[in-house]
Design a protein around this motif. Structure first.
Motif, mmCIF file in Angstrom:
data_model
loop_
_atom_site.group_PDB
_atom_site.id
_atom_site.type_symbol
_atom_site.label_atom_id
_atom_site.label_comp_id
_atom_site.label_asym_id
_atom_site.label_seq_id
_atom_site.Cartn_x
_atom_site.Cartn_y
_atom_site.Cartn_z
ATOM 1 N N SER A 365 0.682 -1.082 0.198
ATOM 2 C CA SER A 365 0.028 -0.108 -0.003
ATOM 3 C C SER A 365 0.827 1.310 0.062
ATOM 4 N N LYS A 366 2.166 1.290 0.221
ATOM 5 C CA LYS A 366 3.103 2.316 0.248
ATOM 6 C C LYS A 366 4.354 1.792 -0.334
ATOM 7 N N SER A 367 5.178 2.684 -0.829
ATOM 8 C CA SER A 367 6.550 2.310 -1.209
ATOM 9 C C SER A 367 7.542 2.010 -0.104
ATOM 10 N N GLY A 368 8.567 1.519 -0.329
ATOM 11 C CA GLY A 368 9.497 1.103 0.840
ATOM 12 C C GLY A 368 9.732 -0.225 0.599
ATOM 13 N N SER A 369 10.481 -0.890 1.516
ATOM 14 C CA SER A 369 11.069 -2.284 1.503
ATOM 15 C C SER A 369 10.668 -3.143 2.564
ATOM 16 N N TYR A 370 10.012 -4.428 2.240
ATOM 17 C CA TYR A 370 9.389 -5.190 2.949
ATOM 18 C C TYR A 370 9.982 -6.440 3.231
ATOM 19 N N THR A 371 10.227 -6.970 4.463
ATOM 20 C CA THR A 371 11.019 -8.287 4.644
ATOM 21 C C THR A 371 10.058 -9.529 4.990
ATOM 22 N N LEU A 372 10.178 -10.548 4.202
ATOM 23 C CA LEU A 372 9.514 -11.672 4.598
ATOM 24 C C LEU A 372 10.512 -12.641 5.111
ATOM 25 N N SER A 373 9.905 -13.209 6.502
ATOM 26 C CA SER A 373 10.913 -14.280 7.333
ATOM 27 C C SER A 373 11.050 -15.383 6.348
ATOM 28 N N ALA A 374 12.239 -15.873 6.905
ATOM 29 C CA ALA A 374 12.737 -17.176 6.121
ATOM 30 C C ALA A 374 11.431 -18.544 6.453
ATOM 31 N N ILE A 375 11.608 -19.227 5.599
ATOM 32 C CA ILE A 375 10.381 -20.491 5.769
ATOM 33 C C ILE A 375 11.413 -21.736 5.867
ATOM 34 N N GLU A 376 11.102 -22.509 6.903
ATOM 35 C CA GLU A 376 11.995 -23.521 7.451
ATOM 36 C C GLU A 376 11.200 -24.780 7.600
ATOM 37 N N ILE A 377 11.459 -25.884 7.055
ATOM 38 C CA ILE A 377 10.847 -26.943 7.136
ATOM 39 C C ILE A 377 11.963 -28.314 7.648
#
Length: 573
Positions: A365-377
């Protein structure tokens, strides 16, 4: 004069088109043959094989090769017993496809790792391949005077819970069978899947020639301990050499009924190892986790979706054991809209292949950086007997504003700039009302406390035990009803059994609410049942997958409790 030009113009056009067609034909004739080389694949019906067993080498092409095959290079290491070829054409979605197969029934001349050499089809050449040939088995303790006998084996016999066990049945015959009936393997608290089609070959047992029909299953035990696979029973009509005493048209051959039974096999199923520290127990022979993006993650556009595709493929496990992949938490500035997961199972000769795919649309919804957490299985490798970790590292997205759009950051600024005087009136009024509600709250709390005291004094000591026993009995009855309903593919009865189970287990009264408390596979099957019952498209509903998911869900709950108890000392100080 103009009339003559008009007459000549069509003639020139026709001549030009003729020259063009002639030129294209020359290109096709003199084009290099490698451009049109047919792709010819080679495969075998099973691997490894024994030296005293026949097997099939299959050559497959998707278009007609240059010429007939020359199989003479195979004769160096193999004896060709018979050969056949077939072709199949189809038209799907406006596209034509063709498959041509050459099938050779062969026997190896020596043991070891043998190379199936390239075979020439004129100017086209097939690929090479390898096959492992083991030495002939020692004499078996069987009576070769019998017309037919059956043997079964399970590998491994001491698996971990929910791990794949190969169960193989071989029927040996030296007589003709007109018809036969064979029951399926039975094992309580297990998921059983048949793998591929039956394979047939010839072999020798103690010097006697037999025809063999082989069938494979994958078994996934859902609880630890000693589990016994019941014997298989075959009832066959065997053709005899005796002829009827009269020459009747409808009595050209005589048969006799023969019944053979295999041995029972006991599995010693081990619980999940204490060293496993994952939230969900997952065992497999191979596992691959990956992600794909529909566009550049460094150039996301504000207000426009970017699709993330998560894929988990595991060999040697069921799709119900695959966990949910999208566990990333987003906020108001980055919205996530997941699709229904795609679940598939492929039953191959070398085991079960499970596939899970999840697509998530992300909209900033706005400009900038977004961090998605790591996925661990975390998962347990049944081949190496070690714990491994499949991981997608932390991912950073960058969103840029699209020209002509207003940044979403203006909205909070307007709210904070509001005059403070407007809030003065309501604040004073709320302070006056606080005293009134305070006394009301004290009065209600006192009444609730008295009710609890009366309830505790009147309650008997034996009542809770009776209620728990009744509850456990009723839950078992619900599960029994659910199993019968799924076996009969009765969607309505399955819904009623699930509703009763959910009411007792979670105190909820609709399928959607029950699905929330279940793992990913069972939740998807319950939602599919709900859609079948109330959706616009009414189709034939099959209950096998739902009860399989239900059985795995119960087993996973027990495993989680066991793992939690075993891991508890690690956190003590």
């Amino acid at each position: 004069m103009n009339t003559i030009k008009q007459l000549l113009k069509p003639e020139l056009e026709i001549r030009f088109i003729a020259y063009l067609v002639f030129f294209l034909l020359l290109l096709l004739i003199f084009a290099p043959q490698s451009t049109f080389a047919a792709d010819i694949n080679v495969s075998v019906d099973r691997n490894p094989v024994s030296l005293d067993e026949s097997f099939q080498i299959i050559f497959t092409a998707t278009e007609s090769p240059d010429d007939d095959p020359d199989f003479s290079p195979l004769e160096q290491d193999f004896t060709i017993l018979s050969q056949s070829n077939s072709s199949r054409s189809s038209w799907i979605n406006g596209k034509a496809s063709k498959t041509i197969q050459w099938t050779l029934n062969v026997m190896a001349k020596q043991a070891g790792s043998l190379i199936i050499p390239p075979v020439k089809f004129g100017n086209d050449v097939s690929q090479s391949s390898t096959i492992m040939v083991t030495k002939g088995a020692p004499n078996k303790a069987v009576n070769t005077d019998e017309d037919l006998f059956m043997e079964v084996e399970a590998t491994p016999e001491n698996p971990y819970i929910q791990s794949q066990v190969f169960y193989t049945m071989r029927l040996y015959t030296k007589v003709d069978i007109s018809q036969a009936r064979l029951n399926e393997p039975e094992l309580a608290d297990a998921v059983i899947e048949r793998l591929g089609e039956d394979s047939s070959y010839n072999t020798q047992v103690n010097g006697v020639n037999y025809s063999v029909t082989e069938r494979k299953y994958a078994i996934f035990p859902q609880k630890s301990g000693k589990l016994t696979i019941k014997p298989l029973v075959l009832t066959a009509e065997v053709v005899t050499n005796n002829r009827p005493s009269f020459n009747g048209f409808f009595n050209s051959q005589m048969t006799k009924t023969k019944r053979v039974e295999s041995k029972a096999i006991t599995l010693d199923v081990k619980p999940a190892p204490v060293s496993f520290n994952g939230k969900h127990w997952l065992s497999a022979e191979q596992l691959v986790l990956k992600q794909e993006w529909s566009d550049d993650i460094q150039q996301m556009k504000v207000g426009e979706p970017l699709t993330r595709t998560l894929t988990l493929v595991a060999n040697g496990t069921t799709v119900g054991q695959l966990p949910e992949l999208n566990t990333t938490h987003t906020n108001d500035q980055l919205k996530a809209y997941p699709d229904q997961p795609v679940l598939k199972e492929q039953k191959k000769a070398d085991g079960l292949l499970a596939f899970r795919e999840e697509k998530i649309a992300l909209i900033p919804s706005k400009s900038g950086s977004y961090t998605l957490s790591a996925i661990e299985i975390p998962w347990f490798n049944t081949k190496s007997q070690k714990m491994e970790l499949a991981r997608i590292p932390e991912t950073t997205l960058t969103a840029v504003a699209v020209a002509g759009t207003q940044p979403a950051a203006i909205a909070p600024a307007v709210t904070s700039a509001a005059p403070s005087k407007i809030e003065t009136g309501p604040v004073i009024k709320s302070e006056q009302q606080t005293n009134i509600w305070l006394w009301v709250s004290v009065f209600l709390a006192a009444g609730w406390l008295m009710t609890v005291i009366i309830f505790l004094t009147k309650r008997t000591a034996t009542k809770p035990v009776i209620e728990n026993n009744d509850s456990e009995t009723s839950l078992k009855e619900c599960i029994k009803n659910l199993k019968n309903a799924c076996a009969n593919n009765d969607a309505v009865a399955t819904k009623n059994a699930l509703l009763e189970w959910g009411r007792q287990k979670f105190n909820v009264s609709n399928l959607g609410a029950i699905a929330v408390f279940c793992d990913a596979r069972l939740r998807d099957e319950i939602l599919h049942l709900n859609q079948t019952l109330y959706g616009k498209q009414v189709g034939q509903w099959q209950g096998k997958k739902l009860f399989q998911a239900f059985t795995e869900h119960k087993a996973r709950e027990k495993i989680a409790v066991t793992v939690d108890k075993s891991l508890e000392p690690l956190y003590r100080l």
